[in-house]
Scaffold this active site. Structure first.
Site, PDB file in Angstrom:
ATOM      1  CG  ASP A 176      50.023  27.958  28.455  1.00  0.00           C
ATOM      2  OD1 ASP A 176      49.936  27.521  29.612  1.00  0.00           O
ATOM      3  OD2 ASP A 176      50.972  28.664  28.052  1.00  0.00           O
TER       4      ASP A 176
ATOM      5  CD  GLU B 299      47.122  29.376  32.803  1.00  0.00           C
ATOM      6  OE1 GLU B 299      47.776  29.221  33.838  1.00  0.00           O
ATOM      7  OE2 GLU B 299      47.624  29.891  31.783  1.00  0.00           O
TER       8      GLU B 299
ATOM      9  CG  ASP C 267      53.539  38.333  24.268  1.00  0.00           C
ATOM     10  OD1 ASP C 267      53.185  37.409  25.031  1.00  0.00           O
ATOM     11  OD2 ASP C 267      52.772  39.217  23.850  1.00  0.00           O
TER      12      ASP C 267
ATOM     13  CG  HIS D  82      49.930  36.379  29.842  1.00  0.00           C
ATOM     14  ND1 HIS D  82      50.412  37.391  30.637  1.00  0.00           N
ATOM     15  CD2 HIS D  82      49.697  35.320  30.670  1.00  0.00           C
ATOM     16  CE1 HIS D  82      50.511  36.954  31.890  1.00  0.00           C
ATOM     17  NE2 HIS D  82      50.078  35.706  31.938  1.00  0.00           N
TER      18      HIS D  82
ATOM     19  CG  ASN E 241      51.032  34.723  25.382  1.00  0.00           C
ATOM     20  OD1 ASN E 241      50.552  35.800  24.984  1.00  0.00           O
ATOM     21  ND2 ASN E 241      52.067  34.683  26.217  1.00  0.00           N
TER      22      ASN E 241
ATOM     23  CD  GLN F 188      45.270  41.466  27.493  1.00  0.00           C
ATOM     24  OE1 GLN F 188      44.932  42.464  26.858  1.00  0.00           O
ATOM     25  NE2 GLN F 188      44.400  40.571  27.927  1.00  0.00           N
TER      26      GLN F 188
HETATM   27  C1  ARE Z   1      60.704  28.821  32.578  1.00  0.00           C
HETATM   28  C2  ARE Z   1      61.541  29.301  33.747  1.00  0.00           C
HETATM   29  C3  ARE Z   1      61.666  30.826  33.719  1.00  0.00           C
HETATM   30  C4  ARE Z   1      62.223  31.271  32.374  1.00  0.00           C
HETATM   31  C5  ARE Z   1      61.330  30.751  31.260  1.00  0.00           C
HETATM   32  C6  ARE Z   1      61.846  31.091  29.885  1.00  0.00           C
HETATM   33  O1  ARE Z   1      60.941  28.890  34.969  1.00  0.00           O
HETATM   34  O2  ARE Z   1      62.560  31.215  34.746  1.00  0.00           O
HETATM   35  O3  ARE Z   1      62.264  32.677  32.308  1.00  0.00           O
HETATM   36  O4  ARE Z   1      61.227  29.308  31.366  1.00  0.00           O
HETATM   37  O5  ARE Z   1      63.034  30.411  29.639  1.00  0.00           O
HETATM   38  C7  ARE Z   1      55.718  27.056  32.697  1.00  0.00           C
HETATM   39  C8  ARE Z   1      56.517  27.164  33.996  1.00  0.00           C
HETATM   40  C9  ARE Z   1      57.513  28.292  33.952  1.00  0.00           C
HETATM   41  C10 ARE Z   1      58.385  28.192  32.714  1.00  0.00           C
HETATM   42  C11 ARE Z   1      57.448  28.265  31.520  1.00  0.00           C
HETATM   43  C12 ARE Z   1      58.194  28.191  30.185  1.00  0.00           C
HETATM   44  O6  ARE Z   1      55.614  27.357  35.070  1.00  0.00           O
HETATM   45  O7  ARE Z   1      58.354  28.193  35.109  1.00  0.00           O
HETATM   46  O8  ARE Z   1      59.332  29.260  32.702  1.00  0.00           O
HETATM   47  O9  ARE Z   1      56.569  27.119  31.557  1.00  0.00           O
HETATM   48  O10 ARE Z   1      58.934  27.029  30.108  1.00  0.00           O
HETATM   49  C13 ARE Z   1      51.294  33.431  35.165  1.00  0.00           C
HETATM   50  C14 ARE Z   1      50.481  33.294  33.894  1.00  0.00           C
HETATM   51  C15 ARE Z   1      49.966  31.885  33.668  1.00  0.00           C
HETATM   52  C16 ARE Z   1      51.081  30.857  33.792  1.00  0.00           C
HETATM   53  C17 ARE Z   1      51.732  31.039  35.145  1.00  0.00           C
HETATM   54  C18 ARE Z   1      52.899  30.062  35.341  1.00  0.00           C
HETATM   55  O11 ARE Z   1      49.390  34.211  33.918  1.00  0.00           O
HETATM   56  O12 ARE Z   1      49.406  31.816  32.370  1.00  0.00           O
HETATM   57  O13 ARE Z   1      52.254  32.394  35.250  1.00  0.00           O
HETATM   58  N1  ARE Z   1      50.596  29.487  33.579  1.00  0.00           N
HETATM   59  C19 ARE Z   1      50.782  28.804  32.267  1.00  0.00           C
HETATM   60  C20 ARE Z   1      51.156  27.332  32.438  1.00  0.00           C
HETATM   61  C21 ARE Z   1      52.556  27.221  32.985  1.00  0.00           C
HETATM   62  C22 ARE Z   1      53.543  27.751  31.951  1.00  0.00           C
HETATM   63  C23 ARE Z   1      53.051  28.931  31.222  1.00  0.00           C
HETATM   64  C24 ARE Z   1      51.766  29.437  31.385  1.00  0.00           C
HETATM   65  C25 ARE Z   1      53.889  29.451  30.132  1.00  0.00           C
HETATM   66  O14 ARE Z   1      50.201  26.681  33.206  1.00  0.00           O
HETATM   67  O15 ARE Z   1      52.891  25.903  33.355  1.00  0.00           O
HETATM   68  O16 ARE Z   1      54.777  28.100  32.635  1.00  0.00           O
HETATM   69  O17 ARE Z   1      53.534  28.722  28.955  1.00  0.00           O
HETATM   70  C26 ARE Z   1      49.645  35.602  39.719  1.00  0.00           C
HETATM   71  C27 ARE Z   1      49.030  36.081  38.423  1.00  0.00           C
HETATM   72  C28 ARE Z   1      49.069  34.970  37.374  1.00  0.00           C
HETATM   73  C29 ARE Z   1      50.471  34.444  37.220  1.00  0.00           C
HETATM   74  C30 ARE Z   1      50.971  33.936  38.571  1.00  0.00           C
HETATM   75  C31 ARE Z   1      52.399  33.407  38.509  1.00  0.00           C
HETATM   76  O18 ARE Z   1      48.803  34.627  40.308  1.00  0.00           O
HETATM   77  O19 ARE Z   1      47.679  36.478  38.637  1.00  0.00           O
HETATM   78  O20 ARE Z   1      48.615  35.463  36.133  1.00  0.00           O
HETATM   79  O21 ARE Z   1      50.447  33.330  36.289  1.00  0.00           O
HETATM   80  O22 ARE Z   1      50.933  35.019  39.516  1.00  0.00           O
HETATM   81  O23 ARE Z   1      53.264  34.411  38.077  1.00  0.00           O
HETATM   82 CA    CA Z   2      50.792  38.167  24.807  1.00  0.00          CA
END
Ligand code: ARE
Ligand code: CA
Length: 494
Positions: A218, A244, A188, A222, A127, A179
């Site tokens: 992942d 996911e 993005d 989005h 994404n 998205q």
């Molecule tokens: C890190 C720092 C941030 C910084 C960013 C960029 O923590 O402060 O801005 O880096 O420098 C993982 C970590 C994040 C990390 C990111 C990138 O968890 O902390 O950010 O990696 O390194 C949403 C999404 C869902 C996502 C979760 C975490 O919809 O897809 O957020 N999950 C996946 C993975 C994660 C990963 C990412 C995506 C990014 O499993 O491990 O993040 O690749 C509600 C909503 C959800 C939302 C949730 C949390 O429940 O319905 O959609 O999930 O709140 O916001």
């Molecule tokens: Ca997107």
């Protein structure tokens, strides 16, 4: 209440009448009996931040023998250089070079796991690229800027949504923001563009050429479902896709939109199970096969926790020891969805990466001699859930019950349990007091080895390594210690 098959009332009464006649035998407890595997259930294991060399060893030592069908790995692509585990989720390029291992190590892992009967599902971060505002150099030496990844993506390949002051997602009730804006500042990708789709497709093809069976997508929420569908459409038929899409109340983007081309992680499952166990009150699922807020069973990936939820919303995690065993036992005994068991490492800082060497390479770790659950895990220690005897036993249970229907559950004394018709019975006691529960069953009368505490003894052949429970006149009777799970199946009579 439920559309499921009901246990006739007369049978329940019979159960009570015969309770006094049943027996509970006990013996020493040990590892599961490998000869109990009647086939391989479709159960995965998420090995969070585990290096490729270690996953290869796990396939041979614990996953193959315990009957796991597949492993979900952490992302294999080049990422930013930082200590936090989430560096893996900020791609710099699609080189298969990371703190978890080299391309050669990845390929070797896939081959060794295949040979052990275990498929590899790779976590595909497609994404977005990095969330770094300053230029940097990635793990494999690739220079990058926030919106410039030389040779891969340039400025035109990114959405700049212009809907919020910093282009970050601010409102999850806006589909357009979710998205096309940035998830926590992560650049993005314009996944509607053919060029971007082609570049992502080439990366996924490359991983397929190394032998992976499929992908976790992942942050699929989005990306428009049509965008993901278009990328998936170019992959070979049979490629496994696990999207996911975290179900969010009031959010317009739903998991159901992503079921047309693959499976979806169903977050509601853990959100129902965890609090029920934490409160000690477990009930039958609300509406049989039509569980509300659940995707259809044949599209659902279910889990007790994952790497995000164990750091956040999960009510029950490996930190809870026996209660975690109960949660996993209920999930693995259930007939809904495809389960993925989770195995990570202990932490007190949610950002802390897995133990690594001075260069940042994650250290190899083995669960070959592990057991569990332990009373506690020091920070950095692997939980090795894939090697817990109870988990191996429940995989054997799942193999033995096959597609036998899940019958209505029974509650007694704070304990709960249900039958998989004619094939197996599971019972759990999430409370703090010992409990006895009788569950009507059409399993043949006899004494059965509890697979949670060790199953049948592979050496003796006719004894149990742990507890035994009796089925007598159509009733399975379990005397359960506090915080205990038990399961018997037709493949493990004592
Ligand atoms: C890190 C720092 C941030 C910084 C960013 C960029 O923590 O402060 O801005 O880096 O420098 C993982 C970590 C994040 C990390 C990111 C990138 O968890 O902390 O950010 O990696 O390194 C949403 C999404 C869902 C996502 C979760 C975490 O919809 O897809 O957020 N999950 C996946 C993975 C994660 C990963 C990412 C995506 C990014 O499993 O491990 O993040 O690749 C509600 C909503 C959800 C939302 C949730 C949390 O429940 O319905 O959609 O999930 O709140 O916001
Ligand atoms: Ca997107």
């Amino acid at each position: 209440m439920s559309g499921r098959r009901r246990i006739p009332g007369a049978m329940r009464m019979l159960s009570a009448a015969l309770a006094a006649a049943s027996l509970v035998a006990m013996a020493g407890c040990a590892a599961p009996a490998p000869d109990e595997q009647a086939g391989e259930p479709d159960v995965g294991i998420q090995l969070f931040q585990l290096p490729w060399v270690s996953i290869a060893e796990e396939c041979e030592e614990t996953l193959g023998p315990n009957g796991f069908a597949w492993v979900l790995t952490s992302p294999p692509n080049e990422h930013i250089v930082r200590d936090e585990w989430w560096a893996s989720y900020q791609p710099v390029s699609y080189a298969v070079e990371s703190r978890l291992g080299t391309r050669d190590e990845f390929a070797d892992m896939v081959a060794r796991c295949d040979a052990a009967g275990v498929a590899i599902i790779a976590d595909a971060v497609i994404n977005h690229m990095t969330g770094q505002d300053s230029p940097g150099v990635g793990w494999a030496g690739s220079a990058y800027e926030h919106y410039d990844y030389p040779g891969i993506y340039g400025d035109d390949d990114f959405h700049r949504c212009g809907l919020t002051p910093n282009d970050d997602i601010a409102d999850y009730t806006s589909r357009e923001q979710v998205q096309t804006c940035e998830l926590v500042n992560l650049a993005d990708l314009d996944t509607a563009s053919d060029r971007v789709r082609g570049t992502i497709g080439a990366y996924l093809d490359d991983l397929l050429s190394l032998g992976v069976a499929g992908f976790r997508i992942d942050a699929a929420k989005h990306m428009a479902a049509d965008d993901v569908a278009a990328i998936v459409a170019e992959l070979p038929e049979g490629t496994r896709i696990l999207s996911e899409v975290i179900r969010g109340g009031g959010e317009p983007v739903t998991p159901e939109e992503y079921t047309g081309f693959g499976d979806v992680f169903e977050f509601t499952y853990a959100r129902d199970l965890g609090p029920a166990l934490a409160s000690g009150i477990v009930n039958d699922p609300p509406q049989g096969d039509e569980r509300p807020q659940h995707v259809p069973a044949d599209r659902a990936i279910v889990f007790v926790d994952n790497h995000d939820t164990e750091r956040g919303e999960a009510d029950v995690t490996a930190r809870d020891g026996a209660l975690y065993v109960i949660a996993n036992a209920l999930m693995l005994a259930d007939d809904y969805g495809t389960p993925v068991v989770y195995s990570g490492y202990a932490f007190s800082d949610r950002d802390a990466g897995a133990p690594a060497d001075a260069d940042g390479r994650v250290l190899a770790a083995s669960c070959a001699d592990a057991t569990g659950p332990a009373a506690s895990y020091p920070d950095g220690e692997r939980t090795c859930v894939q090697a817990w005897p109870a988990i191996g036993g429940m995989l054997a249970f799942r193999a033995a019950v096959g597609d036998a229907p899940r019958l209505d559950g029974v509650r007694a004394d704070g304990a709960y349990g249900f039958e998989r018709e004619g094939r197996g019975v599971v019972a759990v006691n999430p409370g703090g007091l010992a409990a006895t529960i009788e569950i009507p069953t059409t399993m043949p009368a006899g004494e059965y080895c509890d697979v949670v505490t060790g199953g049948r003894d592979p050496v003796e052949g006719d004894g149990c390594r742990g507890l035994a429970f009796t089925v007598d006149d159509g009733v399975a009777r379990f005397a359960l210690e506090p915080l205990a799970a038990a399961a018997i199946h037709v493949g493990a009579q004592s």
